[in-house]
Design an enzyme around this catalytic site. Structure first.
Site, PDB file in Angstrom:
ATOM      1  N   ASP A   1      23.137  22.239   9.688  1.00  0.00           N
ATOM      2  CA  ASP A   1      23.916  22.845   8.608  1.00  0.00           C
ATOM      3  C   ASP A   1      24.689  21.763   7.879  1.00  0.00           C
ATOM      4  O   ASP A   1      24.950  20.682   8.430  1.00  0.00           O
ATOM      5  CB  ASP A   1      24.847  23.929   9.140  1.00  0.00           C
ATOM      6  CG  ASP A   1      26.001  23.360   9.958  1.00  0.00           C
ATOM      7  OD1 ASP A   1      25.709  22.659  10.945  1.00  0.00           O
ATOM      8  OD2 ASP A   1      27.176  23.608   9.624  1.00  0.00           O
TER       9      ASP A   1
ATOM     10  N   GLU B   1      28.050  23.784  12.583  1.00  0.00           N
ATOM     11  CA  GLU B   1      29.087  22.809  12.923  1.00  0.00           C
ATOM     12  C   GLU B   1      30.102  22.652  11.800  1.00  0.00           C
ATOM     13  O   GLU B   1      31.311  22.559  12.045  1.00  0.00           O
ATOM     14  CB  GLU B   1      28.442  21.451  13.243  1.00  0.00           C
ATOM     15  CG  GLU B   1      29.397  20.435  13.871  1.00  0.00           C
ATOM     16  CD  GLU B   1      30.216  19.649  12.859  1.00  0.00           C
ATOM     17  OE1 GLU B   1      31.261  19.099  13.250  1.00  0.00           O
ATOM     18  OE2 GLU B   1      29.811  19.577  11.687  1.00  0.00           O
TER      19      GLU B   1
END
Length: 454
Positions: free
Chosen positions: A92, A156
């Site tokens: 991500d 994250e």
């Protein structure tokens, strides 16, 4: 010069690495449905899973974590009796921010000035490619001498803790003798660095309400309480005159011992405008690695474009507070809440909501894994000794892994050196750093396996 087959293999694989990174960067995998479609994260997760399968990984799985994201897991068994090493990255990414400020499209890997530009190129899709390169080089030169687990996180950047909660619920899944977190970076290009400390983080959202609705500023301004002005007072109370963070009850006097960060270098790396002062007191290393730091990362109120002459009834801000090792993020959150409530003026109504939290991290840098990495860095960076530095950012998973596996050594390396401009527009990765760190990681795995046989 002695031939280095691993380095030669990695060099030959770089064109493939660039093509794969381009494919991975193309996914707008921001783990926030308000910013990008969830299908982009799903597609990126599928890509990572397919890449692991193609490398011979077993038990490849998309793990549905409690925050709604997917982490990708795979296992590559090693020789019997070999240690296990966990390799971490995340797919991500941060939002693109102002797309017009990007010189090239943010989700299109573009080579320019000797670097590869694109969101996630360094943070941290490039970290996953680094792991692949290291493993491929080993497979081409006798095989991978350790058992390898790979975990690639899907949220994250949001700080929502999905993988941490999943790991706690499945404590055997990520167990390893050593853990390499590929989400840090060298102190600067060409200087091999392992990060030994991370600041923790708490993220809060503050809403100030003063009126039932906006009012005409000519008719009511001057007496009607202005929500934005109240919010500005709150935010200003979080800094001293010199810009130092001020949260009542929070220790701000710690000092950093170790690698220092010359102020001139920091000004250049941070691209501070000429004549603008740096914030805070003490050394730069004190301020960014050993001290709390508050940042207002967003404000919601009436936009300038189309602004009406009215008194704002409501205003909202999001605040990030970085918390250094030695302090507790949960306690810092309580202090921040209390500070905000105390400094809200005019009896305005204020609400504070926590939207993310992670504890600071301090590694034990004296074990065999660090020795193995230092030896590997000397090979990948001839003439350079590995440095140990701090990092102002947060990786909450490190604390979870440390608590679950207290005997495991945790090393943080990666591609996010200052020129990478992670979290900003025009993020990029140095292909030379990608190549050298891949060589270093491969040699680390060899060295670490050897240390366990000794």
């Amino acid at each position: 010069m002695t031939a280095n087959p691993i380095a030669e293999t990695v060099a030959s694989l770089m064109p493939r690495a660039k093509a794969e990174l381009a494919e991975l960067v193309a996914f707008e995998s921001v783990a926030d449905p308000a910013v990008a479609p969830g299908s982009e994260c799903e597609a990126a997760a599928d890509w990572v899973a397919d890449a692991l399968r193609s490398e011979g990984f077993q038990d490849v799985a998309l793990l549905a974590t409690p925050d709604g994201s997917q982490s990708v897991y795979g296992l590559l068994p090693g020789p019997e009796g070999a240690p296990t090493v966990l390799l971490y990255a995340h797919y991500d990414v941060q939002p693109k921010l102002d797309e017009s400020a990007w010189v090239s499209p943010p989700f299109e890997l573009t080579e320019r000035d000797g670097r590869w530009f694109g969101r996630g190129a360094a943070d941290c899709k490039g970290g996953f490619i680094m792991h692949l390169l290291a493993l491929r080089a080993l497979r081409a030169n006798g095989g991978v001498p350790v058992s390898v687990k790979v975990i690639v996180e899907g949220s994250e950047e949001q700080g929502t803790g999905g993988l941490e909660r999943y790991a706690e619920a499945h404590p055997g899944l990520l167990a390893a003798d050593a853990i390499v977190i590929g989400d840090a970076g060298n102190f600067r290009v060409g200087l091999p660095t392992v990060t030994a400390t991370l600041r923790g983080m708490t993220m809060v959202r503050v809403t100030v309400d003063t009126l039932e609705g906006n009012l005409h500023s000519g008719q009511f301004g001057g007496a009607a309480p202005d929500a934005l002005a109240a919010l500005i007072r709150v935010l200003d109370s979080l800094r001293a005159e010199d810009g130092s963070t001020v949260v009542e009850g929070l220790d701000t006097g710690a000092a950093w011992e170790g690698l220092q960060y010359p102020e001139a270098d920091f000004r250049k790396d941070a691209r501070v405008l000429d004549g603008v002062d740096l914030l805070g007191r003490g050394s730069v290393a004190d301020r960014i690695w050993a001290s709390p730091a508050v940042t207002v990362i967003g404000i919601d109120c009436s936009p300038v474009a189309g602004a009406a002459p009215s008194v704002p009834a409501s205003a909202r801000a999001q605040i990030s507070l970085r918390v250094p090792p030695g302090q507790d993020a949960a306690e810092a959150t309580k202090l921040l809440f209390a500070h905000i409530e105390k400094h809200t003026p005019w009896n305005a109504r204020v609400s504070v909501e926590q939207v993310g939290q992670g504890q600071p991290f301090l590694a034990d840098a004296g074990g065999p894994a660090y020795t193995a990495m230092a030896d590997a860095m000397r090979v990948a960076y001839p003439g350079q000794e590995m440095q140990t530095a701090g990092m102002g950012g947060s990786i909450p998973l490190c604390n979870t892994l440390s608590e679950l596996y207290p005997s495991a050594e945790i090393l943080l390396i990666g591609l996010s050196e200052p020129d990478a401009r992670i979290h900003a527009v025009n993020e990029s990765v140095s292909p030379q750093e990608l190549e050298r760190l891949s060589v270093a990681e491969a040699h680390f795995l060899v060295n670490y396996a050897r240390s366990h046989r000794a």
